[in-house]
Structures are given as C-alpha cells and as structure tokens.
Scaffold this motif. Structure first.
Motif, short mmCIF file in Angstrom:
data_model
loop_
_atom_site.label_atom_id
_atom_site.label_comp_id
_atom_site.label_asym_id
_atom_site.label_seq_id
_atom_site.Cartn_x
_atom_site.Cartn_y
_atom_site.Cartn_z
N PHE A 165 0.98 -0.99 0.18
CA PHE A 165 -0.10 -0.13 -0.31
C PHE A 165 0.44 1.16 -0.27
CE2 PHE A 165 -2.41 -3.69 2.17
CZ PHE A 165 -3.91 -2.87 1.39
N ASP A 166 0.61 2.26 -0.51
CA ASP A 166 0.86 3.65 -0.50
C ASP A 166 0.66 3.96 0.60
OD1 ASP A 166 2.16 3.29 -3.61
OD2 ASP A 166 0.51 4.49 -3.67
N GLU A 167 2.19 5.00 1.23
CA GLU A 167 1.71 5.68 2.63
C GLU A 167 0.76 6.78 2.93
OE1 GLU A 167 2.98 7.13 6.37
OE2 GLU A 167 3.93 5.45 5.28
N ASN A 168 0.26 7.43 1.42
CA ASN A 168 -1.61 7.95 1.85
C ASN A 168 -2.14 7.04 2.44
OD1 ASN A 168 -1.94 7.43 -0.84
ND2 ASN A 168 -1.37 9.18 -1.48
N GLN A 169 -2.19 5.86 2.10
CA GLN A 169 -3.17 4.75 2.31
C GLN A 169 -3.32 3.91 3.29
OE1 GLN A 169 -1.85 1.97 -2.13
NE2 GLN A 169 -4.25 2.32 -1.30
N ILE A 170 -2.25 4.57 4.14
CA ILE A 170 -1.90 3.85 5.38
C ILE A 170 -2.69 4.74 6.70
CG2 ILE A 170 -1.06 2.58 6.91
CD1 ILE A 170 0.76 1.99 4.73
N TYR A 171 -3.14 4.47 7.52
CA TYR A 171 -4.32 5.32 8.92
C TYR A 171 -3.71 4.60 9.53
CZ TYR A 171 -6.99 7.35 5.16
OH TYR A 171 -7.46 7.91 4.22
N ARG A 172 -2.18 5.13 10.74
CA ARG A 172 -1.74 4.94 11.74
C ARG A 172 -3.11 5.33 12.78
NH1 ARG A 172 2.16 5.77 8.42
NH2 ARG A 172 3.34 3.59 7.93
N GLU A 417 -15.40 7.50 16.76
CA GLU A 417 -16.47 7.64 15.63
C GLU A 417 -15.73 8.74 14.54
OE1 GLU A 417 -20.34 10.02 15.16
OE2 GLU A 417 -20.43 9.46 16.82
N ARG A 418 -14.82 9.81 15.16
CA ARG A 418 -14.87 11.43 14.78
C ARG A 418 -13.13 10.41 13.65
NH1 ARG A 418 -12.71 16.12 15.38
NH2 ARG A 418 -11.43 16.83 13.48
N LEU A 419 -12.74 9.01 14.51
CA LEU A 419 -11.97 8.84 13.37
C LEU A 419 -11.90 8.08 12.13
CD1 LEU A 419 -9.20 8.62 15.64
CD2 LEU A 419 -9.00 10.41 14.68
N LEU A 420 -12.70 7.31 12.69
CA LEU A 420 -13.88 6.43 11.06
C LEU A 420 -14.28 6.56 10.21
CD1 LEU A 420 -15.55 3.69 13.22
CD2 LEU A 420 -13.58 3.36 11.54
N LEU A 421 -15.34 7.91 10.27
CA LEU A 421 -15.13 9.11 9.57
C LEU A 421 -14.75 9.58 8.79
CD1 LEU A 421 -18.58 10.88 11.75
CD2 LEU A 421 -18.69 9.21 9.73
N ASP A 422 -13.03 10.54 9.56
CA ASP A 422 -11.92 10.43 8.64
C ASP A 422 -11.29 9.69 7.77
OD1 ASP A 422 -12.51 13.09 9.96
OD2 ASP A 422 -10.23 12.93 11.49
N VAL A 423 -11.03 8.83 7.69
CA VAL A 423 -10.72 8.05 7.75
C VAL A 423 -11.96 7.23 5.88
CG1 VAL A 423 -10.09 5.21 7.47
CG2 VAL A 423 -9.50 6.03 9.40
N ILE A 424 -12.70 7.40 5.95
CA ILE A 424 -13.92 6.61 4.66
C ILE A 424 -13.47 8.00 3.96
CG2 ILE A 424 -16.37 6.96 4.48
CD1 ILE A 424 -16.53 5.17 6.42
N HIS A 425 -13.62 9.45 4.80
CA HIS A 425 -13.49 10.97 4.20
C HIS A 425 -12.16 11.25 3.50
CE1 HIS A 425 -17.61 12.76 4.52
NE2 HIS A 425 -17.34 12.25 5.85
N GLY A 426 -11.77 10.50 4.18
CA GLY A 426 -9.45 9.88 3.50
C GLY A 426 -9.20 11.39 4.14
N ARG A 427 -9.07 11.94 5.70
CA ARG A 427 -8.61 12.55 6.15
C ARG A 427 -7.63 12.39 7.40
NH1 ARG A 427 -14.34 14.58 8.02
NH2 ARG A 427 -14.47 16.21 5.93
N LEU A 428 -5.99 12.70 6.81
CA LEU A 428 -4.81 11.94 7.54
C LEU A 428 -4.46 12.74 9.00
CD1 LEU A 428 -3.34 10.61 4.75
CD2 LEU A 428 -3.25 9.15 6.29
N ALA A 429 -4.63 13.46 9.00
CA ALA A 429 -4.09 14.22 10.05
C ALA A 429 -4.07 14.06 11.13
CB ALA A 429 -4.64 16.04 9.81
N LEU A 430 -5.36 13.09 11.35
CA LEU A 430 -5.24 12.72 12.71
C LEU A 430 -4.25 11.19 13.00
CD1 LEU A 430 -8.61 14.48 13.87
CD2 LEU A 430 -6.52 15.70 14.16
N PHE A 431 -3.46 10.95 11.85
CA PHE A 431 -3.02 9.39 12.34
C PHE A 431 -1.96 10.03 12.08
CE2 PHE A 431 -7.00 9.10 11.05
CZ PHE A 431 -7.89 8.18 11.13
N MET A 432 -0.48 8.65 12.91
CA MET A 432 0.28 8.77 12.56
C MET A 432 1.19 8.70 11.36
SD MET A 432 1.16 7.21 16.06
CE MET A 432 -0.20 6.15 16.38
N ARG A 433 2.42 9.09 10.67
CA ARG A 433 3.13 8.96 9.18
C ARG A 433 3.67 7.48 10.04
NH1 ARG A 433 4.70 14.30 7.28
NH2 ARG A 433 6.18 14.54 8.35
N ARG A 434 3.88 7.41 9.10
CA ARG A 434 5.66 5.79 9.28
C ARG A 434 6.74 6.99 9.89
NH1 ARG A 434 8.46 2.03 5.06
NH2 ARG A 434 10.04 1.13 6.56
#
Length: 486
Positions: A165-172, A417-434
């Motif tokens: 997977f590309d990094e922008n597809q991964i939500y840690r 709930e907030r984070l699951l909705l962010d994943v569906i919407h494709g928002r990465l700001a609240l998730f950790m980068r590698r």
C-alpha cells in the motif's frame, strides 16, 4: 460533519473486544446522526464458524447495552441491515477469495480495511489483500497500535505493508487524537493571542500528562504480558499528546503540515542515557486492592498472566524537548492501570509571578495552570488566584471552566467515531505517519533496553492508589507535585 460517500468497511477481528466495544458502537452513533451514506456496508470478519444471524445476536448481547440511552429500536434495526459477517481465517490465503466475492472488486468504491487484530497478522493480511487486488487507490488501511514490539519489528511491519500500500493509504490510528479536547488544544494555542505568547519556557514551569485507568488487563492478559504499559500507552498515546502540546505552529492545518511539526518534536526529545533511565523513570506493577470499594486481584493473579511476571502496568518519566521554545522545561508523563480513578489530562503549569505581593499558601501553588481534561468528561479549566470575600486580602484558587457538553449544545462524537469518519473521508491529519512512529520507537527503546540490562523490576503499588511512591518522588526532586483536581 458532512455525510460520507458510499463505502464498505471491513473489520478484521470483527468478533474481538475492540470491534464490539468501540468500533461497532461508534458506527452506530454515526448512523444515528445521519453521517453514513445509505450505501454504506459493514463487514465483520472472524475465524469462528458462525453466520450473520449468530453475529447479530452477539451484537445484541455485547453492543446494545453499551449504547444506553442512545439505543433506538428503529435506528438499530436500520443499522443492522448494513452489517454482514464473513468467516475468514487471516492466515488462509484461500479464504480471501470469499472476501472478494462478498464485497465485489469495485476500484471506484471506497473500502476501509480495519486491522483490529494482533500486529503479527498485519503483514499476512496486507499481502493477501494485495494478492487479490484489494490494494487499489480507493482502499484505505487502518492499523491499530502497538505496531510491533520494538523499532525493528515496527520497521519490518511498516516496510512490508508499504510494499502493498502507498503511505497515503495507511491510517495508523491513535484514538486519543480524535478527542474533542485534543482538537481544542490546537484552537486554544494557535487561535488566541492570550496563550500563544505564553506557550514557551519563559512562562511555563512544567507540564504533566496523565492517562490513568481504573481497569486492569481484563481478558487481555496474554497480550498485555508481552507488551506492558510503556509499549502499549507511552510510546503511542502519551507521546502523541506531548507532540500536540509542544509542536510549533504549523503553516496550515493541512495534514502534512501538522504531521511535520509533530515529527520535529519527537526528534527534539532528549535521548535517555542509562543515568536518565535510572533517575527519571519509574516502573510499577499493581497488586491486589480495591477499586470503588470492590476488591480486585493483583496483576500476577489476572488470567493468562505469568505468576512471576515483571511486566509493568505503570510508567512515569521525566522528558525534555531540546529546542528553543522548551529547553529546560520538564515534561512529566505517567500512565497506569488499576489507578485511583479513570482520568486523562494535560496540565500546563505556568511560572509564578516575579514578586510575591500576596501571601499564597503552598496548596495554591502554582497559581496559574491550564487543565485540559480528556476523560471521563472533556473540559478545559484555567486556574488563577482571586480575592476571597472579606476585609482581609486572602486569596483562593478559582477557575474558568470550558465544559464542552454544557457550553456547546451540538452533538459530541466519540473519538473512534470521528476517526472512522475521517478514514472514510480520506483525512490523514489525525493519524500517525511512518516516520513519526519510527522516531517514537527510537526514543523509548533505550528505556526498554536499560530496564532489561539492569534487571529493573517494577515497583509494586496497591490497586486503587496513584501508583508507586517513587512516582511522587520523581516530581518532588523537581520541587513539584502531581496535579489533583480541586
């Protein structure tokens, strides 16, 4: 928040504790609020030989009671229609064909694969998803913590997942970053001239970050005994909160701008020497005691825990951010299970006034502090001194209280709930980068290594207390005490 686009969400580990206790209830709440597209499907995967109706009966038993007053029979019936169950063994390559058959392989449809499993299954699941074509650009992958056991295993997982997977597809995911009060921390800091000029070493004496739990390890003894509090909580939750407190103002709220500033904080943390580990960390393990008047067993008496275990259930430490803004300011972090109460908070202690014009009792020091409460209720309190009524100039502590549930009448979404909705919407700001995650492991590994090399066993503490006495001693050497709510 806007309604989602059409989606499928697939829970690997759909019969596990996390899915039943947090994820499914969070999606129910989003459904109840009208935030899920009508064409949104939920697939729970598990190894057990059960069908959809059996799984729905499990939800009736496990999920409905957690919803309390939010449960509505008509809404629940509609929500159930979204859910399907698929028997799948994550280690069996042949089983993944059943997943494609159930989902269909529509590269235009947003599909979230949430890995609520043990981290040792992450690589296998990702490789099998890629093998069946479920790694197209509209696939989003959610990885639960802890991601690995140390830096080497974390890097191995990230590298293998990155092959698929590309990094922008991964939500840690770190659910603390989804809490409303953590979001408000950014607003308070960067939206108000009242605080931003004071948010630095010249005006802040020290900072405390606490995540305390009343619960023990419950049914997670086998997992926890191989993990411990430092890996489970400090390496993820506590360090992420530290980053949110200490980061420089980002150039914008764009996801990479925010994550770049968090990474700078992690790189600025002072590395631990052996002397630092011995003098500035406290490791503890709970013994039997009482929580809210009810007796509870010690950690070594918990199911699936070794009777001679030296796994820590409590950690406290003193950290320092070595940059122009924070040099010399102690950051005290602590987390523990079977503590006196369930609380998560960030406490900013400001320096005293330069000249003591008034007589101020010690119990009112420090006079000014900002308390950001994350749980059990979310609030922000600003403490200051005020004159008590009467002829004498007697001061007492007072506070301004921002209680989100009282002040804002709008509905409050749970962190998951907030984070699951962010994943569906494709928002990465609240998730950790590698690179964030790797840097966190770089910082905590010397602590783990020193504990092992020097045979530092955890100090016992009574369940229902605030942890080992050494935790208070850690702060007393700096001339301060842990915050207690007035």
């Amino acid at each position: 928040m806007a309604c989602t686009p059409p989606f499928d969400i697939v829970f690997f580990g759909g019969t596990g504790d996390l899915a039943l206790r947090k994820l499914i209830p969070a999606l129910y709440q989003a459904h109840r609020a009208g935030l899920l597209h009508a064409d949104g499907r939920i697939f729970a995967l598990g190894r057990g030989a059960q069908g959809r109706e059996d799984y729905l009966r499990t939800l009736e038993t496990r999920v409905k009671p957690r919803l309390g007053a939010d449960f509505e029979s008509t809404t629940w019936a509609d929500f159930r229609d979204r859910i399907d169950f698929l028997q799948l063994d994550a280690n069996r390559q042949a089983d993944y064909a059943k997943l494609v058959e159930s989902l269909g392989l529509d590269a235009q449809r947003i599909t979230v694969c949430y890995l609520a499993t043990a981290p040792q299954l992450f690589i296998t699941i990702c490789e099998n998803l890629a093998r069946i074509g479920m790694n197209h650009p509209n696939i989003r992958l959610v990885l639960e913590k802890p991601l690995g056991h140390d830096l080497q295993s974390s890097n191995a997982i990230n590298a293998a997942v990155g092959e698929c997977f590309d990094e922008n597809q991964i939500y840690r995911i770190d659910h603390y970053l989804g809490k409303e009060s953590v979001q408000n921390l950014l607003a308070i800091r960067f939206g108000n001239t009242l605080f931003e000029p004071l948010w630095r070493r010249e005006w802040i004496d020290h900072i405390q970050i606490t995540i305390a739990e009343e619960l023990g390890v419950e049914e997670r003894g086998d997992f926890y005994d191989h993990t411990g509090a430092l890996r489970d909580m400090l390496q993820s939750h506590l360090l992420q909160l530290l980053c949110m407190v200490a980061m420089e103002p980002p150039s914008s709220l764009a996801e990479e701008a925010v994550r770049n500033e968090k990474l700078k904080v992690l790189k600025s943390l002072k590395p631990f020497s052996v002397e630092d580990v011995l003098g500035k960390t406290v490791r503890g393990q709970y013994r039997s005691g009482a929580i809210r008047g009810a007796p509870v067993p010690g950690y070594r008496e918990e199911p699936h825990v070794a009777p001679d275990s030296i796994t820590e259930t409590f950690v406290a430490l003193q950290a320092e951010v070595m940059n122009w803004r924070w040099a010399g300011v102690p950051f005290f972090l602590r987390t523990g299970k079977r503590m006196q109460e369930r609380v998560a908070e960030i406490v900013i202690h400001f320096r005293p006034v330069p000249h003591a014009l008034f007589h101020t009792p010690f119990n009112l020091q420090p006079a000014n502090k900002l308390v950001i409460r994350l749980q059990p209720s979310e609030s922000i309190r600003l403490y200051f001194l005020a004159k008590a009524p009467g002829d004498a100039m007697n001061l007492q502590s007072a506070y301004l209280n921002l209680d989100f549930h009282t002040l804002f009448k709008a509905r409050h979404a749970d962190a998951y709930e907030r984070l699951l909705l962010d994943v569906i919407h494709g928002r990465l700001a609240l998730f950790m980068r590698r690179d964030e995650q790797a840097q966190a492991w770089v910082w905590v590994e010397p602590i783990l290594a020193c504990w092992q090399q020097h045979g530092i066993a955890p100090k016992p503490y009574i369940s229902g207390s605030w942890g080992p006495a050494a935790s208070s001693g850690l702060l007393s050497r700096a001339g301060v005490v842990w915050h207690e709510e007035n």
